[in-house]
Motif scaffolding. Sequence first.
Motif, PDB file in Angstrom:
ATOM      1  N   LEU A  92       0.855  -1.179   0.000  1.00 53.19           N
ATOM      2  CA  LEU A  92       0.000   0.000   0.000  1.00 53.19           C
ATOM      3  C   LEU A  92       0.900   1.240   0.000  1.00 53.19           C
ATOM      4  O   LEU A  92       1.333   1.704   1.067  1.00 53.19           O
ATOM      5  CB  LEU A  92      -0.925   0.028   1.218  1.00 53.19           C
ATOM      6  CG  LEU A  92      -2.055  -1.012   1.280  1.00 53.19           C
ATOM      7  CD1 LEU A  92      -1.521  -2.358   1.744  1.00 53.19           C
ATOM      8  CD2 LEU A  92      -3.162  -0.556   2.200  1.00 53.19           C
ATOM      9  N   PRO A  93       1.230   1.794  -1.167  1.00 52.49           N
ATOM     10  CA  PRO A  93       2.093   2.979  -1.192  1.00 52.49           C
ATOM     11  C   PRO A  93       1.402   4.169  -0.539  1.00 52.49           C
ATOM     12  O   PRO A  93       0.229   4.444  -0.795  1.00 52.49           O
ATOM     13  CB  PRO A  93       2.328   3.207  -2.691  1.00 52.49           C
ATOM     14  CG  PRO A  93       1.213   2.494  -3.377  1.00 52.49           C
ATOM     15  CD  PRO A  93       0.861   1.331  -2.515  1.00 52.49           C
ATOM     16  N   SER A  94       2.136   4.891   0.303  1.00 50.91           N
ATOM     17  CA  SER A  94       1.566   6.001   1.063  1.00 50.91           C
ATOM     18  C   SER A  94       1.959   7.367   0.521  1.00 50.91           C
ATOM     19  O   SER A  94       1.455   8.373   1.006  1.00 50.91           O
ATOM     20  CB  SER A  94       2.009   5.893   2.530  1.00 50.91           C
ATOM     21  OG  SER A  94       3.425   5.866   2.625  1.00 50.91           O
ATOM     22  N   GLN A  95       2.858   7.434  -0.457  1.00 51.85           N
ATOM     23  CA  GLN A  95       3.284   8.715  -0.997  1.00 51.85           C
ATOM     24  C   GLN A  95       3.652   8.548  -2.463  1.00 51.85           C
ATOM     25  O   GLN A  95       3.894   7.433  -2.944  1.00 51.85           O
ATOM     26  CB  GLN A  95       4.477   9.260  -0.213  1.00 51.85           C
ATOM     27  CG  GLN A  95       5.665   8.307  -0.166  1.00 51.85           C
ATOM     28  CD  GLN A  95       6.768   8.793   0.748  1.00 51.85           C
ATOM     29  OE1 GLN A  95       6.667   9.868   1.335  1.00 51.85           O
ATOM     30  NE2 GLN A  95       7.833   8.025   0.868  1.00 51.85           N
ATOM     31  N   ALA A  96       3.678   9.700  -3.149  1.00 51.07           N
ATOM     32  CA  ALA A  96       3.997   9.669  -4.577  1.00 51.07           C
ATOM     33  C   ALA A  96       5.459   9.314  -4.789  1.00 51.07           C
ATOM     34  O   ALA A  96       6.302   9.524  -3.920  1.00 51.07           O
ATOM     35  CB  ALA A  96       3.664  11.017  -5.204  1.00 51.07           C
ATOM     36  N   GLY A  97       5.747   8.776  -5.956  1.00 46.32           N
ATOM     37  CA  GLY A  97       7.103   8.354  -6.272  1.00 46.32           C
ATOM     38  C   GLY A  97       7.075   7.080  -7.091  1.00 46.32           C
ATOM     39  O   GLY A  97       6.498   7.050  -8.185  1.00 46.32           O
ATOM     40  N   SER A  98       7.654   6.036  -6.580  1.00 48.30           N
ATOM     41  CA  SER A  98       7.661   4.746  -7.261  1.00 48.30           C
ATOM     42  C   SER A  98       7.762   3.626  -6.237  1.00 48.30           C
ATOM     43  O   SER A  98       8.296   3.813  -5.146  1.00 48.30           O
ATOM     44  CB  SER A  98       8.824   4.642  -8.261  1.00 48.30           C
ATOM     45  OG  SER A  98      10.062   4.714  -7.574  1.00 48.30           O
TER      46      SER A  98
END
Length: 338
Positions: A227-233
């Motif tokens: 579950l990615p919590s921030q923008a990026g990759s």
Amino acid sequence: MRAVLLLLLALVIPAHAAMDITRELIAPQQVVPGQPLRIAVTYWTDSWFNPPPEWPAFKLENGSLLTTPLPNQLLSRRKNGISWSGIRQERQVIAWDQGWLNLPATEVTLSSANQPPVTVTLPALKTAVSWPAGLEQPDRFLPAEHLTLSQKIRQFHAVNDGQLHAGDVVERIVTVKAGGVIATQIPQLLYAIPGTETQRLAPINTLLKTGRGDIGDAQRIETLRYLPSQAGSVTLPPIVLRWWDTTRQQWQVAQLPGASLPVASTRAAGSESVLRGTSARGQWQAAIGGVSLSLIALLLWLARRPLWRSLKYCHHGWRRFWQPIPLAQLTPSKRGKR
């Protein structure tokens, strides 16, 4: 007539109700710790009028019996001019450490209907067990006859826009199929990565059986959700599994490629609020509330006169309860003088 039939059966099928038992260890020349082997116990008899066989109790050194169900087999042999029928039972066994996997000699007592007990001596069995050269981590050592790896990477989006945003879910499923191995021996392959929350599902272990019910391969399915919590990759690392090939007696390496997934920023909360406010559930709740208020107002209007009389009666009783009551004078107001 019945006596004649029994006599004919006795002449055609002679039986002495004899019993025997044999034991053998099925193992290759080189055995490593954790490699499943098989112990076969066969009950022999020249008559079917015997109780069903049970697995005998015997001691096992530097190893343990497994509870994996294996199918029984029917066998036949001819010894000393007597035809024997046999039931072959097999169990899996693994060695704990290098040394000797030893089954000491033991005695087993067999019983038959209308026959005295028969005691059979089973000879000792043993095989050498050793670690292969180049062992690095005994706790992750995996011996197998063959092994394959496969994976699926899926994305779950809150909105079907074809783009991964912070708050969406990336699911990675890894499947391991191996022969001559126990599914619980397969080590963990998926781990959490920085910058994401993770949700690990319980692994699914399955025994893949062949047509006759024997065990073919073992399968383990491992699932981890990121579950990615921030923008990026989000970078999913490659998977490397080093295992020992018991067929070729050499090390093998199974690999799965990783993946890098771009992650956009969190979706705007305004659109979500508009969707939430115009949802069908909110409209139904508002309609039910309005109908309920209308029904309550109608009932109050129809019962206005009884309610007014009841209110007046309660008010009158309340005033009577709190109104002071004058008491009669206890002493006379006019008294004569003496």
